[in-house]
Design a protein around this motif. Structure first.
Motif, PDB file in Angstrom:
ATOM      1  N   GLN A 552      44.112  29.051  52.964  1.00  0.00           N
ATOM      2  CA  GLN A 552      44.437  27.747  52.400  1.00  0.00           C
ATOM      3  C   GLN A 552      44.280  27.783  50.883  1.00  0.00           C
ATOM      4  O   GLN A 552      43.275  28.243  50.358  1.00  0.00           O
ATOM      5  N   GLY A 553      45.284  27.260  50.189  1.00  0.00           N
ATOM      6  CA  GLY A 553      45.239  27.183  48.739  1.00  0.00           C
ATOM      7  C   GLY A 553      45.650  28.445  48.021  1.00  0.00           C
ATOM      8  O   GLY A 553      45.501  28.526  46.801  1.00  0.00           O
ATOM      9  N   LEU A 554      46.160  29.453  48.761  1.00  0.00           N
ATOM     10  CA  LEU A 554      46.546  30.697  48.102  1.00  0.00           C
ATOM     11  C   LEU A 554      47.732  30.498  47.178  1.00  0.00           C
ATOM     12  O   LEU A 554      47.839  31.155  46.136  1.00  0.00           O
ATOM     13  N   ASP A 555      48.629  29.579  47.519  1.00  0.00           N
ATOM     14  CA  ASP A 555      49.763  29.307  46.636  1.00  0.00           C
ATOM     15  C   ASP A 555      49.302  28.695  45.320  1.00  0.00           C
ATOM     16  O   ASP A 555      49.887  28.948  44.261  1.00  0.00           O
ATOM     17  N   LEU A 556      48.231  27.888  45.364  1.00  0.00           N
ATOM     18  CA  LEU A 556      47.691  27.316  44.124  1.00  0.00           C
ATOM     19  C   LEU A 556      47.126  28.406  43.227  1.00  0.00           C
ATOM     20  O   LEU A 556      47.332  28.388  42.001  1.00  0.00           O
ATOM     21  N   LEU A 557      46.419  29.366  43.831  1.00  0.00           N
ATOM     22  CA  LEU A 557      45.876  30.461  43.034  1.00  0.00           C
ATOM     23  C   LEU A 557      46.992  31.333  42.468  1.00  0.00           C
ATOM     24  O   LEU A 557      46.913  31.780  41.306  1.00  0.00           O
ATOM     25  N   GLU A 558      48.048  31.558  43.235  1.00  0.00           N
ATOM     26  CA  GLU A 558      49.163  32.362  42.752  1.00  0.00           C
ATOM     27  C   GLU A 558      49.869  31.671  41.578  1.00  0.00           C
ATOM     28  O   GLU A 558      50.220  32.313  40.582  1.00  0.00           O
ATOM     29  N   GLN A 559      50.028  30.357  41.689  1.00  0.00           N
ATOM     30  CA  GLN A 559      50.646  29.618  40.588  1.00  0.00           C
ATOM     31  C   GLN A 559      49.764  29.640  39.343  1.00  0.00           C
ATOM     32  O   GLN A 559      50.246  29.778  38.218  1.00  0.00           O
ATOM     33  N   HIS A 560      48.476  29.527  39.550  1.00  0.00           N
ATOM     34  CA  HIS A 560      47.544  29.548  38.414  1.00  0.00           C
ATOM     35  C   HIS A 560      47.581  30.895  37.699  1.00  0.00           C
ATOM     36  O   HIS A 560      47.610  30.957  36.459  1.00  0.00           O
ATOM     37  N   LEU A 561      47.587  32.000  38.453  1.00  0.00           N
ATOM     38  CA  LEU A 561      47.628  33.317  37.828  1.00  0.00           C
ATOM     39  C   LEU A 561      48.958  33.555  37.119  1.00  0.00           C
ATOM     40  O   LEU A 561      49.003  34.209  36.064  1.00  0.00           O
ATOM     41  N   GLU A 562      50.053  33.021  37.670  1.00  0.00           N
ATOM     42  CA  GLU A 562      51.359  33.183  37.021  1.00  0.00           C
ATOM     43  C   GLU A 562      51.396  32.425  35.695  1.00  0.00           C
ATOM     44  O   GLU A 562      51.898  32.947  34.689  1.00  0.00           O
ATOM     45  N   GLU A 563      50.857  31.211  35.675  1.00  0.00           N
ATOM     46  CA  GLU A 563      50.803  30.457  34.424  1.00  0.00           C
ATOM     47  C   GLU A 563      49.911  31.146  33.396  1.00  0.00           C
ATOM     48  O   GLU A 563      50.215  31.178  32.202  1.00  0.00           O
ATOM     49  N   LYS A 564      48.832  31.710  33.874  1.00  0.00           N
ATOM     50  CA  LYS A 564      47.930  32.412  32.963  1.00  0.00           C
ATOM     51  C   LYS A 564      48.584  33.663  32.396  1.00  0.00           C
ATOM     52  O   LYS A 564      48.394  34.025  31.225  1.00  0.00           O
ATOM     53  N   LYS A 565      49.390  34.335  33.226  1.00  0.00           N
ATOM     54  CA  LYS A 565      50.091  35.535  32.770  1.00  0.00           C
ATOM     55  C   LYS A 565      51.159  35.189  31.747  1.00  0.00           C
ATOM     56  O   LYS A 565      51.349  35.910  30.754  1.00  0.00           O
ATOM     57  N   GLN A 566      51.887  34.101  31.973  1.00  0.00           N
ATOM     58  CA  GLN A 566      52.915  33.700  31.023  1.00  0.00           C
ATOM     59  C   GLN A 566      52.316  33.277  29.683  1.00  0.00           C
ATOM     60  O   GLN A 566      52.915  33.487  28.640  1.00  0.00           O
ATOM     61  N   ALA A 567      51.104  32.700  29.738  1.00  0.00           N
ATOM     62  CA  ALA A 567      50.448  32.305  28.496  1.00  0.00           C
ATOM     63  C   ALA A 567      49.806  33.480  27.780  1.00  0.00           C
ATOM     64  O   ALA A 567      49.278  33.312  26.675  1.00  0.00           O
ATOM     65  N   GLY A 568      49.798  34.668  28.412  1.00  0.00           N
ATOM     66  CA  GLY A 568      49.209  35.844  27.775  1.00  0.00           C
ATOM     67  C   GLY A 568      47.705  35.864  27.817  1.00  0.00           C
ATOM     68  O   GLY A 568      47.075  36.513  26.970  1.00  0.00           O
ATOM     69  N   GLU A 569      47.096  35.162  28.753  1.00  0.00           N
ATOM     70  CA  GLU A 569      45.640  35.091  28.831  1.00  0.00           C
ATOM     71  C   GLU A 569      45.093  35.868  30.012  1.00  0.00           C
ATOM     72  O   GLU A 569      43.937  35.687  30.388  1.00  0.00           O
ATOM     73  N   GLU A 570      45.885  36.710  30.640  1.00  0.00           N
ATOM     74  CA  GLU A 570      45.420  37.411  31.839  1.00  0.00           C
ATOM     75  C   GLU A 570      44.416  38.485  31.437  1.00  0.00           C
ATOM     76  O   GLU A 570      44.655  39.308  30.571  1.00  0.00           O
ATOM     77  N   ASP A 571      43.286  38.428  32.064  1.00  0.00           N
ATOM     78  CA  ASP A 571      42.234  39.418  31.828  1.00  0.00           C
ATOM     79  C   ASP A 571      41.480  39.594  33.131  1.00  0.00           C
ATOM     80  O   ASP A 571      40.722  38.733  33.542  1.00  0.00           O
ATOM     81  N   ASP A 572      41.701  40.727  33.756  1.00  0.00           N
ATOM     82  CA  ASP A 572      41.093  40.942  35.058  1.00  0.00           C
ATOM     83  C   ASP A 572      39.594  41.140  34.972  1.00  0.00           C
ATOM     84  O   ASP A 572      38.900  41.129  35.979  1.00  0.00           O
ATOM     85  N   ASN A 573      39.055  41.370  33.754  1.00  0.00           N
ATOM     86  CA  ASN A 573      37.616  41.519  33.654  1.00  0.00           C
ATOM     87  C   ASN A 573      36.899  40.236  34.032  1.00  0.00           C
ATOM     88  O   ASN A 573      35.752  40.260  34.475  1.00  0.00           O
ATOM     89  N   GLU A 574      37.560  39.100  33.834  1.00  0.00           N
ATOM     90  CA  GLU A 574      36.933  37.833  34.177  1.00  0.00           C
ATOM     91  C   GLU A 574      36.732  37.690  35.684  1.00  0.00           C
ATOM     92  O   GLU A 574      35.877  36.951  36.134  1.00  0.00           O
ATOM     93  N   ASP A 575      37.560  38.422  36.474  1.00  0.00           N
ATOM     94  CA  ASP A 575      37.429  38.298  37.925  1.00  0.00           C
ATOM     95  C   ASP A 575      36.109  38.845  38.433  1.00  0.00           C
ATOM     96  O   ASP A 575      35.652  38.479  39.504  1.00  0.00           O
ATOM     97  N   TRP A 576      35.502  39.736  37.626  1.00  0.00           N
ATOM     98  CA  TRP A 576      34.285  40.398  38.113  1.00  0.00           C
ATOM     99  C   TRP A 576      33.049  39.940  37.354  1.00  0.00           C
ATOM    100  O   TRP A 576      31.959  40.468  37.603  1.00  0.00           O
ATOM    101  N   GLN A 577      33.165  39.000  36.441  1.00  0.00           N
ATOM    102  CA  GLN A 577      31.997  38.529  35.715  1.00  0.00           C
ATOM    103  C   GLN A 577      31.078  37.767  36.654  1.00  0.00           C
ATOM    104  O   GLN A 577      31.475  36.802  37.286  1.00  0.00           O
ATOM    105  N   GLY A 578      29.829  38.207  36.702  1.00  0.00           N
ATOM    106  CA  GLY A 578      28.848  37.576  37.574  1.00  0.00           C
ATOM    107  C   GLY A 578      28.882  38.067  38.997  1.00  0.00           C
ATOM    108  O   GLY A 578      28.027  37.725  39.797  1.00  0.00           O
ATOM    109  N   TRP A 579      29.906  38.916  39.341  1.00  0.00           N
ATOM    110  CA  TRP A 579      30.038  39.387  40.725  1.00  0.00           C
ATOM    111  C   TRP A 579      29.995  40.911  40.804  1.00  0.00           C
ATOM    112  O   TRP A 579      29.933  41.475  41.882  1.00  0.00           O
TER     113      TRP A 579
END
Length: 837
Positions: A552-579
């Motif tokens: 549930q909500g996977l389409d929302l996450l996909e849309q969010h990552l696409e918008e972030k990629k278009q804005a040039g703010e994609e940084d996969d290091n943030e996915d692992w901060q704190g984890w």
């Protein structure tokens, strides 16, 4: 003469063979001074074997007298009117002292005291009725002491204590025995689960319950016989198992099976204890008393770990400070563990013991046996016990989606407004319904509630309770409602009473979502009318309306990552901060437990390595293999591999599109009917491994979407508000409505606040006066040793000028001459100089 007496006086100084030494203290070897003799024997066991054997023989003689003389008649005496042979009070006290003495020295003389555990078990179990209370406690303490010193095993101890629970008549001794049993099993399972001991104890408990069910015979009806039957060993078996579950020591299906078997026990107290366990309120008063005692003991001295750590950093380091810090940390861990256990126990009491209900081995057989016991014992059970059985049966049916069809016809005779505990019965009816319940057994119950509760001849609270019950039943099984009855119930939304109108609107809202066609055109609302116009059909009978496919909500996450990629703010290091765990770069040390880079070099020749052949590798892979070994963190390498894979997929798709454009045949006529669109598979689910940060962001996006949708009106807004409430309370949004635990508040609905009586008003007034000082001004009384008011001169300075404008002091200053003003100014200057000199 006096000198001779002085020389004959005994002394502790002894001269033997030219040596002077101090003799043994007098009385150490005196049999009447057993503590001193015990101290001496503990220091040198081998040197005083004869003294111990003498005391052991004395103990054996008294024990044989207990075992053979008590309870037997004197020879030649008649049975009537002749007292039994008993030991005197002095002999009993001497036996207790000898028993303590022998138990204390058992580790020093293990061969001599080998039969001691058997002696204690025989005294407690066989001759329990003839022993005095003090002797019983002494035997119990001796047996516990042997277990604490590892002279006997837990199995030996528990095989004696379990039968003793049902034999003894002392409540204090039973409490001590129960505490000892629980602590012994808890210590055995402290580091890891002791399966052998647990299986043995559970087997004992099963046998105790089964014996009570086989030996009970016909069911008794007299109160005295009922009270006597409730004291059997099966009752204590249930209480021990429930206590083990409450302390989170036993949380397996065997414990649940034991308590499920006790739910149909013939003895009322045994059955009531087992049923209350599944309802989550077993011995709540006893648990509360124990918690209060523990809290009072814990509040005595609680060290501050933060303060000790700070002192350790800035102050002088010492072994004592380190020891105190470790003790404080250990105590803090224990407090956190105990608090978590209390929170779990509180959750069990609030929501019912649903974890135990989920662990039932055969829920259908258990529910059928429970209903058979309920229906056959209809005249034997009291109303309170019937209600508890109904509650348990309804929760089992709703949780496991069972069908016990006679249950609803059995409840029909209790569905009356004047029935005691009617709210609990209505809650149980709604709790037992799920989407697999047949509608033909629910429709008569719905009609009975409507005719008995919803009419002008009863109060508004009764009408609201009836409509709320029908709403909860229809929310779980919408097809049980009749259309004419639904129209009549929806008309109550115009009632002047708030509770009745809210209940009717809730029922109307349910059918706007699930089946708006059953409502009138004016009651369908915008969302319901649009759903009907779009051809949406209600879910058929037996279809799970809350079934979820995918994430549930996977389409929302996909849309969010696409918008972030278009804005040039994609940084996969943030996915692992704190984890992130340890990276591969930290694996150089031998103590590292993270990822391990396995080297394939054959320099040492002692490592076993398996490499693919160069024929199986592509050119890029051969190039990568020849390069220097990559030591970057794992998340960076995963990100690079992910980008490379996306680029390859994009390039492959472009080549396939170009080839299809070149080789495509001329377009043909469109088919008469297009096939239904296949469900879209998310690209994110097939190309990326979701991290914990991704799931956290996914939940955040779902909450934001629910907040926006909750602002709408109609059925869509109501559904979004319910989903938002579920997300905010950290519950699964896909939980089935049948698994929810209802309470009386869901049936009664919003109620008008009743007018407070005299006692409630006085209590509110008294609570408002707490922590409030006496009436009167506190001016001039603060920061003084003795309370005092202000002077008249100080009060005059605080007065309003309009009040003193016409006074003589003000008018005299105004009309003063220049000479008087100069004198007053000079006086003020001299006074100020003296004051600040």
């Amino acid at each position: 003469m006096a000198k001779a007496d002085a020389a004959a006086r005994p002394t502790a100084i002894v001269r033997e063979n030219g040596l002077t030494h101090r003799s043994k203290a007098r009385g150490l070897l005196n049999t009447s001074n057993l503590p001193a003799l015990q101290n001496l024997l503990k220091r040198e066991p081998a040197a005083y074997t004869e003294e111990f054997l003498a005391q052991w023989n004395h103990y054996e003689s008294l024990r044989r007298l207990y075992a053979s003389g008590i309870g037997q008649q004197v020879d030649g005496a008649s049975d009537a009117g002749v007292p039994t042979l008993r030991l005197s009070k002095d002999q009993q006290e001497q036996f207790q002292q000898l028993l303590t003495f022998v138990t204390q020295l058992a580790p020093s003389y293990p061969k001599v005291t080998a039969p001691l555990p058997e002696h204690l078990s025989e005294l407690l179990l066989v001759h329990h009725a003839q022993l005095g209370p003090d002797v019983r406690r002494a035997c119990f303490r001796a047996l516990t002491m042997l277990r604490n010193r590892n002279m006997i095993t837990s199995e030996t101890l528990l095989r004696t204590l379990f039968p003793l629970l049902s034999v003894t008549t002392s409540s204090e001794l039973r409490k001590s025995i129960l505490h000892t049993i629980v602590q012994d099993i808890k210590l055995a399972n402290r580091t890891s689960s002791n399966m052998r001991l647990n299986r043995m104890v559970q087997g004992l408990l099963f046998g105790m319950v089964e014996r009570g069910m086989q030996e009970s015979g016909p069911v008794v009806l007299r109160r005295a016989d009922t009270e006597l039957a409730g004291r059997t060993e099966a009752l204590w078996a249930v209480r021990v198992a429930a206590e083990m579950w409450r302390r989170r020591i036993w949380t397996d299906s065997r414990t649940v099976a034991l308590l499920a078997m006790a739910c149909t026990h013939p003895h009322p107290k045994v059955q009531a204890s087992a049923v209350r366990f599944f309802l989550g309120d077993l011995h709540a008063a006893e648990a509360a008393d124990g918690d209060s005692d523990d809290e009072s003991e814990q509040e005595a001295a609680v060290p501050n770990v933060g303060r000790l750590q700070h002192q350790r950093k800035v102050g002088r380091k010492s072994r004592g400070g380190e020891r105190r810090l470790k003790l404080a940390q250990a105590q803090a861990r224990r407090r956190r563990k105990e608090q978590s256990e209390k929170d779990l126990e509180k959750e069990d009491r609030e929501t019912g013991n649903m974890a135990a209900i989920h662990l039932l081995h055969d829920p259908q057989s258990f529910a059928e046996g429970l209903f058979e016991n309920l229906s056959r014992g209809d005249k034997r059970h009291g109303l309170e016990m019937k209600v508890r059985l109904i509650q348990l049966l309804s929760r089992v049916m709703g949780t496991h989606r069972l069908a016990v069809l006679p249950f609803y016809s059995y409840l029909a005779k209790y569905l009356m407004p004047h029935q005691l505990h009617i709210t609990l019965i209505l809650v149980s009816l709604a709790q037992s319904v799920h989407d697999q319940t047949p509608t033909d057994v629910l429709t008569p119950a719905i009609r009975k509630i409507a005719y008995a509760f919803v009419h002008p001849g009863v109060s508004a609270e009764v009408v609201a309770a009836g409509i709320n019950t029908i709403r909860e039943v229809c929310r779980r099984q919408p097809w049980c409602m009749e259309e004419d009855l639904l129209h009549d119930l929806v008309d109550y939304r115009k009632s002047k009473d708030k509770g009745v109108s809210a209940a009717s609107r809730g029922l109307m809202q349910v059918y706007r979502e699930v089946n708006p066609a059953m409502l009138r055109r004016a009651d369908r609302g915008k969302a319901g009318a649009m759903a009907l116009a779009g051809g949406q059909e209600p879910a058929r009978f037996g279809v799970d309306r809350n079934e979820v496919h995918g994430i549930q909500g996977l389409d929302l996450l996909e849309q969010h990552l696409e918008e972030k990629k278009q804005a040039g703010e994609e940084d996969d290091n943030e996915d692992w901060q704190g984890w992130e765990l340890e990276s591969a770069s930290d694996s150089d040390s031998e103590s590292s437990t993270g990822w391990i880079n396995v080297s394939s070099d054959d320099d040492a020749g002692s490592h076993f390595s398996v490499d693919r052949s160069d024929l199986d590798l592509s050119d890029d892979e051969k190039k990568d293999k020849d390069e220097e070994k990559d030591t970057r963190p794992i998340h960076e390498r995963v990100r690079e591999a992910r980008h490379r894979r996306r680029a390859e997929q994009k390039e492959k798709a472009e080549r396939a599109q170009e080839s299809s454009d070149e080789e495509a045949p001329p377009p043909e006529a469109p088919p008469p009917e297009a096939p239904p669109p296949e469900p879209k598979i998310s690209e994110l689910a097939t190309t990326k491994i979701l991290t914990p940060a991704d799931f956290a962001k996914l939940n955040e996006l779902r909450v934001q979407q629910a907040e926006e949708a909750a602002k709408q009106s109609g059925a869509a807004g109501a559904a979004a508000r319910r989903e938002l409430a579920a997300l905010q309370s950290k519950k699964r949004a896909t939980a089935s409505a049948a698994n929810e635990v209802l309470d009386e508040g869901d049936i009664l609905g919003p109620r008008k606040k009743a007018k407070a009586d005299y006692e409630e008003r006085m209590k509110s007034i008294q609570s408002g006066r707490e922590d409030r000082g006496k009436f009167g001004s506190s001016k001039g009384k603060k920061n003084k040793e003795q309370y005092s008011s202000t002077t008249n001169r100080q009060k005059a300075r605080q007065k309003n000028f309009q009040m003193v404008a016409n006074s003589w002091g003000v008018r005299s200053k105004k009309n003063a001459s220049l000479r008087e003003k100069s004198k007053r100014l000079r006086k003020h200057i001299n006074t100020a100089k003296k004051r600040y000199k």
